[in-house]
Motif scaffolding. Sequence first.
Motif, mmCIF file in Angstrom:
data_model
loop_
_atom_site.group_PDB
_atom_site.id
_atom_site.type_symbol
_atom_site.label_atom_id
_atom_site.label_comp_id
_atom_site.label_asym_id
_atom_site.label_seq_id
_atom_site.Cartn_x
_atom_site.Cartn_y
_atom_site.Cartn_z
ATOM 1 N N LEU A 188 -20.056 -0.214 -70.726
ATOM 2 C CA LEU A 188 -21.485 -0.328 -70.980
ATOM 3 C C LEU A 188 -22.305 0.539 -70.048
ATOM 4 C CD1 LEU A 188 -21.593 -4.222 -71.223
ATOM 5 C CD2 LEU A 188 -21.568 -2.619 -73.148
ATOM 6 N N LYS A 189 -23.519 0.853 -70.481
ATOM 7 C CA LYS A 189 -24.467 1.514 -69.598
ATOM 8 C C LYS A 189 -24.776 0.577 -68.441
ATOM 9 C CE LYS A 189 -29.052 3.642 -69.514
ATOM 10 N NZ LYS A 189 -30.286 3.946 -70.271
ATOM 11 N N SER A 190 -24.842 1.114 -67.237
ATOM 12 C CA SER A 190 -25.034 0.306 -66.042
ATOM 13 C C SER A 190 -26.249 -0.617 -66.164
ATOM 14 C CB SER A 190 -25.205 1.213 -64.825
ATOM 15 O OG SER A 190 -25.428 0.456 -63.659
ATOM 16 N N GLU A 248 -22.994 -22.207 -69.286
ATOM 17 C CA GLU A 248 -24.145 -21.375 -69.588
ATOM 18 C C GLU A 248 -23.844 -19.914 -69.299
ATOM 19 O OE1 GLU A 248 -28.854 -20.926 -68.193
ATOM 20 O OE2 GLU A 248 -27.569 -22.518 -67.417
ATOM 21 N N ARG A 249 -24.319 -19.023 -70.132
ATOM 22 C CA ARG A 249 -24.107 -17.612 -69.917
ATOM 23 C C ARG A 249 -24.843 -17.146 -68.665
ATOM 24 N NH1 ARG A 249 -24.221 -14.149 -75.527
ATOM 25 N NH2 ARG A 249 -22.585 -15.286 -76.599
ATOM 26 N N GLY A 250 -24.132 -16.423 -67.819
ATOM 27 C CA GLY A 250 -24.731 -15.918 -66.598
ATOM 28 C C GLY A 250 -24.851 -14.413 -66.649
ATOM 29 N N ALA A 251 -24.988 -13.805 -65.489
ATOM 30 C CA ALA A 251 -25.130 -12.349 -65.418
ATOM 31 C C ALA A 251 -23.921 -11.684 -66.008
ATOM 32 C CB ALA A 251 -25.313 -11.919 -63.958
ATOM 33 N N GLY A 252 -24.162 -10.620 -66.752
ATOM 34 C CA GLY A 252 -23.065 -9.865 -67.354
ATOM 35 C C GLY A 252 -22.749 -10.305 -68.760
ATOM 36 N N TYR A 253 -23.437 -11.332 -69.250
ATOM 37 C CA TYR A 253 -23.190 -11.783 -70.610
ATOM 38 C C TYR A 253 -24.191 -11.155 -71.559
ATOM 39 C CZ TYR A 253 -19.905 -15.324 -69.118
ATOM 40 O OH TYR A 253 -18.805 -15.948 -68.611
ATOM 41 N N ALA A 254 -23.795 -11.115 -72.810
ATOM 42 C CA ALA A 254 -24.720 -10.597 -73.838
ATOM 43 C C ALA A 254 -25.840 -11.588 -74.070
ATOM 44 C CB ALA A 254 -23.974 -10.360 -75.135
ATOM 45 N N SER A 304 -27.306 12.556 -55.894
ATOM 46 C CA SER A 304 -26.016 12.440 -55.223
ATOM 47 C C SER A 304 -26.088 11.377 -54.137
ATOM 48 C CB SER A 304 -25.624 13.793 -54.625
ATOM 49 O OG SER A 304 -24.459 13.671 -53.832
ATOM 50 N N PHE A 305 -27.148 11.431 -53.347
ATOM 51 C CA PHE A 305 -27.305 10.491 -52.243
ATOM 52 C C PHE A 305 -27.615 9.075 -52.734
ATOM 53 C CE2 PHE A 305 -30.212 8.504 -49.098
ATOM 54 C CZ PHE A 305 -29.315 8.374 -48.049
ATOM 55 N N LEU A 306 -28.454 8.974 -53.761
ATOM 56 C CA LEU A 306 -28.938 7.664 -54.207
ATOM 57 C C LEU A 306 -27.980 6.966 -55.151
ATOM 58 C CD1 LEU A 306 -32.677 8.582 -54.817
ATOM 59 C CD2 LEU A 306 -31.794 7.106 -53.011
ATOM 60 N N THR A 307 -27.343 7.715 -56.051
ATOM 61 C CA THR A 307 -26.545 7.082 -57.101
ATOM 62 C C THR A 307 -25.088 7.487 -57.101
ATOM 63 O OG1 THR A 307 -26.976 8.828 -58.742
ATOM 64 C CG2 THR A 307 -28.598 7.056 -58.573
ATOM 65 N N GLY A 308 -24.695 8.399 -56.210
ATOM 66 C CA GLY A 308 -23.297 8.795 -56.145
ATOM 67 C C GLY A 308 -22.916 9.913 -57.090
ATOM 68 N N GLY A 344 -13.623 3.338 -69.965
ATOM 69 C CA GLY A 344 -15.032 3.603 -69.762
ATOM 70 C C GLY A 344 -15.691 4.420 -70.847
ATOM 71 N N LEU A 345 -14.904 5.048 -71.721
ATOM 72 C CA LEU A 345 -15.464 5.861 -72.801
ATOM 73 C C LEU A 345 -15.229 5.255 -74.177
ATOM 74 C CD1 LEU A 345 -14.517 9.419 -71.467
ATOM 75 C CD2 LEU A 345 -16.752 8.318 -71.426
ATOM 76 N N VAL A 346 -14.827 3.995 -74.204
ATOM 77 C CA VAL A 346 -14.680 3.281 -75.482
ATOM 78 C C VAL A 346 -16.066 2.997 -76.058
ATOM 79 C CG1 VAL A 346 -14.009 1.060 -76.494
ATOM 80 C CG2 VAL A 346 -12.427 2.287 -74.987
ATOM 81 N N THR A 347 -16.227 3.170 -77.331
ATOM 82 C CA THR A 347 -17.519 2.945 -77.981
ATOM 83 C C THR A 347 -17.537 1.642 -78.765
ATOM 84 O OG1 THR A 347 -16.861 4.124 -79.994
ATOM 85 C CG2 THR A 347 -17.862 5.438 -78.232
#
Length: 451
Positions: free
Chosen positions: A400-402, A445-451, A122-126, A373-376
């Motif tokens: 996506l998974k965090s 160029e693909r950056g963070a958050g890209y596949a 709870s404290f660390l990840t909410g 958030g629950l789309v597969t």
Amino acid sequence: MEGIKNKNIISKVFAGSIAEEVGIEAGDFLLSINGEKIEDIIEYRFYMSDEYLEVAIEKQDGELWEIEIEKDYDEDLGIEFENPIISEAKSCKNKCIFCFIDQLPKNMRETLYFKDDDSRLSFLTGNYITLTNMKSEDIDKIIKYRISPINISVHTTNSKLREKMLNNRHAGDILSIIHRFAENGIYMNCQIVLCPDVNDKKELDNTIKDLGHYSNFIQSLAIVPVGLTKYREGLFKLRAFEKEEALKIIEQIEGFQKKFKQETGRNFVYLGDEFYLLANKAFPIYEDYDHFTQLENGVGLVTKFKKTFYDYLATIEKKELIKSKKITVVTGDLAFNIIESLTKDLVEKIEDVEIQVIPIKNNYFGGHVNVSGLVTGTDIIDTLEGKDLGEKVIIPESMLKSGETIFLDNVTIEDIENKLKTRISVSEVDGSSFIKEILRNESEERGAGYA
């Protein structure tokens, strides 16, 4: 000490850190700080904050080191542990009538089936916890180490009803624990999963009134609707809220918000976005969400997204045209009208691009699951296969998974790209980031958050 030693393995020492300076290395064991055994990350952070430390380390060859360290208050040693909790996380002992994990199909990510109910998480990840597996000494530990804020799943303050909802005879003592936290200066955020004909109406009134007595220490109270999948065989009979019910709940909460605003200067209690979408009612204004404390609970997400979208849109010059001629944006059913309206306003300003917004019907879960958030990945493939998707498909990172590129059903972004023969781009759930992702050229160029 053997049990502790086997848990507290140091996995990383940061360059230039205090730990590196005194000779601590990856693979060493942390035994104690100032003579106190360290059993979890909360204790580590608490004792590590002191200005003078005596750190006991066992090196990989078995040699014991006693290291004296003088540092600034709260200055970090610069180490990470193999297991961030250090000791094993506590699992949930409840059998809640609305538990989403109990409604999951087989063959999803293995970690999704673990029910955590751990104050450290709870404290660390909410994460939200019910407090039902906590002994008096656990409460003492939270108070001693100032673990704050604590995120608590309340659901109701009616003792008998809470025992029934959580299927746990120890669940009724929630108000006395909250009282104890408050009198010791521990801050809290609370949530209610609202279930029709169970903890709504008068029960909800009473719960809000009870928690309102602690508004000096309860920073926020979020109310979210129960989520139901098609996998409920043998579970408690529950239904989803109807539009008229959502309208009445909004009216009910607005009355409380007016009262709390006058008394505390903030609304205190907040509804999940799903209620407004279901009722087809305008969202509260940006200022009404105060500090957006419960964004992760889907509270105020739409309002904040729209504000950051239009704030950034106002800064865009028409000359900032993009090379892409067609882009596809996917979203859950519930947010479709909002995302489509926003993209129309964007296209009107930048021109020369077609943005198609496609809602993904959640056949995987069925029932009333319609949030993004629950789309597969499976449903994305089934919906988009065979369509002209343009240069790229943009998805929100909430699907996506965090920190990873995998969906709830173990399908990866790469799987979808290979199947659809197109590029998948990931946007943060933020209006300005969404526009930037649309404007980003394919040549970049693909950056963070890209596949």
